[in-house]
Write a protein that holds these residues in place. Structure first.
Motif, short mmCIF file in Angstrom:
data_model
loop_
_atom_site.label_atom_id
_atom_site.label_comp_id
_atom_site.label_asym_id
_atom_site.label_seq_id
_atom_site.Cartn_x
_atom_site.Cartn_y
_atom_site.Cartn_z
N TYR A 25 -5.73 -3.06 -1.40
CA TYR A 25 -5.92 -1.62 -1.59
C TYR A 25 -4.63 -0.90 -2.00
CZ TYR A 25 -10.42 -2.32 0.73
OH TYR A 25 -11.68 -2.74 1.05
N ARG A 52 -10.01 4.61 -1.86
CA ARG A 52 -9.29 3.59 -2.63
C ARG A 52 -10.26 2.50 -3.11
NH1 ARG A 52 -3.17 2.53 -0.68
NH2 ARG A 52 -2.69 4.56 0.27
N TYR A 105 -8.75 2.79 4.38
CA TYR A 105 -8.55 2.76 2.93
C TYR A 105 -9.82 3.19 2.20
CZ TYR A 105 -4.01 0.37 3.19
OH TYR A 105 -2.70 0.05 3.42
#
Length: 503
Positions: free
Chosen positions: A116, A158, A153
């Motif tokens: 990520y 992301r 994340y």
């Protein structure tokens, strides 16, 4: 040297997998040549595969140029576009479902993981590593993320790439050109195999296709050497998840082709373009002969050889690992040798497209035009370096009388006041000549100019050559006059008098 029984190995499978991004360059052709020769030498299989997964750079026009170039060069392939084969399709853009399935299996088996990291974060960590004197490759930040970290994340929006997990061991392999090579794990970090948008990268698709298509040997440029340990690790992972036959190809990395100033010849260098050589009139036999010498040789005392001789003798272990410099003059010299070796009928046939492109022959030349070409061809074959020179060398025979023109630079250098007497005497001598063939023409002009005017042959005949052919360099003068005929020869000599300044 013919193939010996120990050379023949029908299990050999090599591949040539270019990207359709512009016209092919000579370095790419050299790679294709060595793969083709290797396959043919061993009686194996050449797979022609198209690496067209980059939609932003690839084009259908470039794809068609690539196939046209392969056909023009005389390469035949056993599997691939226009041929088919058991592993169709052979265009990577048509194999996306295969790559997605393999990527998912690699991830599920733990050979790959989601990363990520943003571009900015990666850049910052690389800069910090360089400043601290550490390797600046990927630092494994996302290798062992917890479920909570992944969730954070994801909530940030992301989109991860899929990154291959490199084994923490030294990778050693025997390069067919360079011998034993080893790579420390700190120098080969984890790498991306699928973009955040789901598009597979070269680092995934080529090894997957190699595994599925049973490729046994990979012969490619030295610039790809650094990716080899990564791919070897991926082949092993593919074997573990049941993709392919479980074997890893053997690699051979071909030397760089260097251009001017000992810099690597790039696609942007003008002399790298295959189309340039086709347009100038190099023939495949000559160009391929020279490209084979960029890292390999048949013998110390033989630079010119046929493709059959190349195939019979080709040994990848004899390829020199040192960079090879592209020498245009030597390339031209070898091409000229191959031109001179062509049979007259073959030589004539290859000249036609260049005369047509210059507007000197129609799409369907008449019998008389082809007869004229057959007559002038032997006069030019020994003098030419590339086929395209026929336009300047013999175009004067095919141009319409009203379109004939003398080269201004040559006229300025040769058709001066001193030429008037030469031209006038020549017109008189040729008008009175009964037999308008080379020997009588030469005898009559020598008598009129050398004996009659006391002029040395060089100074006597050069103005005539320019007046009749339009240039100082041409086929033999007297044979050219015969092919033009008396009427046109006299017309051109008379017209040249108008270009001569008054004394």
């Amino acid at each position: 040297m013919a193939n010996t029984p120990t050379d023949l190995d029908p299990t050999v499978r090599v591949r040539f997998c270019p990207s359709p991004t512009g016209n092919p360059h000579v370095g790419l052709v050299r790679t294709a040549l060595f793969n083709w020769a290797f396959a043919r030498h061993h009686g194996g299989t050449l797979v022609f595969r198209i690496e067209d997964t980059d939609a932003a750079r690839d084009s259908e026009d470039s794809y068609n140029q690539l196939l046209d170039a392969m056909r023009w060069l005389g390469f035949d392939w056993d599997e691939g576009p226009e041929v088919g084969g058991p592993h169709e399709p052979y265009r990577q853009s048509q194999r996306m479902d295969i790559y997605a399935d393999v990527a998912a299996k690699l991830h599920e088996a733990g050979h790959a993981y989601h990363c990520y990291c943003s571009t900015e974060e990666l850049d910052a960590r690389r800069e910090a590593a360089r400043a601290a004197g550490r390797p600046s490759g990927y630092d494994g930040h996302c290798r062992e993320l917890t479920a909570e970290q992944v969730e954070l994340y994801v909530q940030e929006g992301r989109k991860p790439i899929l990154r291959f997990r490199m084994p923490e061991e030294t990778l050693v392999f025997d390069d067919l050109v360079r011998g034993t090579l080893s790579f420390d794990p700190k120098d080969v970090p984890d790498y991306g195999i699928v973009r955040a948008n789901g598009a597979p990268l070269y680092t995934l698709v080529n090894p997957v296709d190699d595994a599925l298509m049973g490729i046994t040997h990979v012969l490619r440029g030295e610039d790809l050497l650094s990716s080899t340990p990564r791919q070897i690790a991926l082949y092993r992972a593919l074997a573990q998840i049941g993709v392919g036959n479980g074997s890893t190809p053997r690699f051979g990395h071909l030397p760089y082709v260097m251009g001017e100033g000992n810099k690597k010849l790039s696609k942007r260098d003008p002399q790298a373009s295959l189309n340039l050589y086709r347009e100038r009139g190099f023939i495949p036999e000559g160009l391929l002969n020279y490209l084979a010498l960029l890292g390999w040789s048949l013998s110390e005392d033989q630079d010119r050889f046929s493709m059959a001789e190349l195939v019979a003798a080709f040994d990848i272990s004899k390829v020199n690992a040192n960079p090879a410099r592209f020498d245009l003059k030597k390339c031209e010299a070898i091409n000229a040798e191959h031109l001179r070796a062509l049979a007259p009928e073959d030589f004539c046939a290859r000249l036609v497209p260049y005369l047509q492109a210059a507007g000197l022959l129609p799409a369907e030349p008449s019998a008389a035009q082809l007869e004229l070409l057959a007559a002038v061809a032997p006069l030019t074959q020994e003098r030419m370096v590339v086929l395209g020179e026929i336009v300047q060398m013999a175009g004067f025979l095919f141009v319409a009388p009203e379109d004939f023109a003398v080269d201004p630079d040559d006229a300025a250098k040769v058709l001066n006041a001193d030429s008037r007497a030469v031209l006038e005497a020549s017109v008189k001598a040729l008008t009175e000549l009964a037999d308008f063939t080379p020997e009588p023409i030469q005898a009559a002009l020598r008598e009129a100019l050398v004996d009659g005017l006391g002029i040395k042959p060089k100074f006597a005949f050069t103005p005539l050559r320019v007046a009749v052919t339009g240039r100082r360099v041409s086929p033999p003068l007297f044979e050219s006059m015969e092919l033009l005929g008396r009427e046109e020869t006299l017309r051109r000599l008379t017209a040249a008098l108008e270009l001569v300044p008054a004394s």
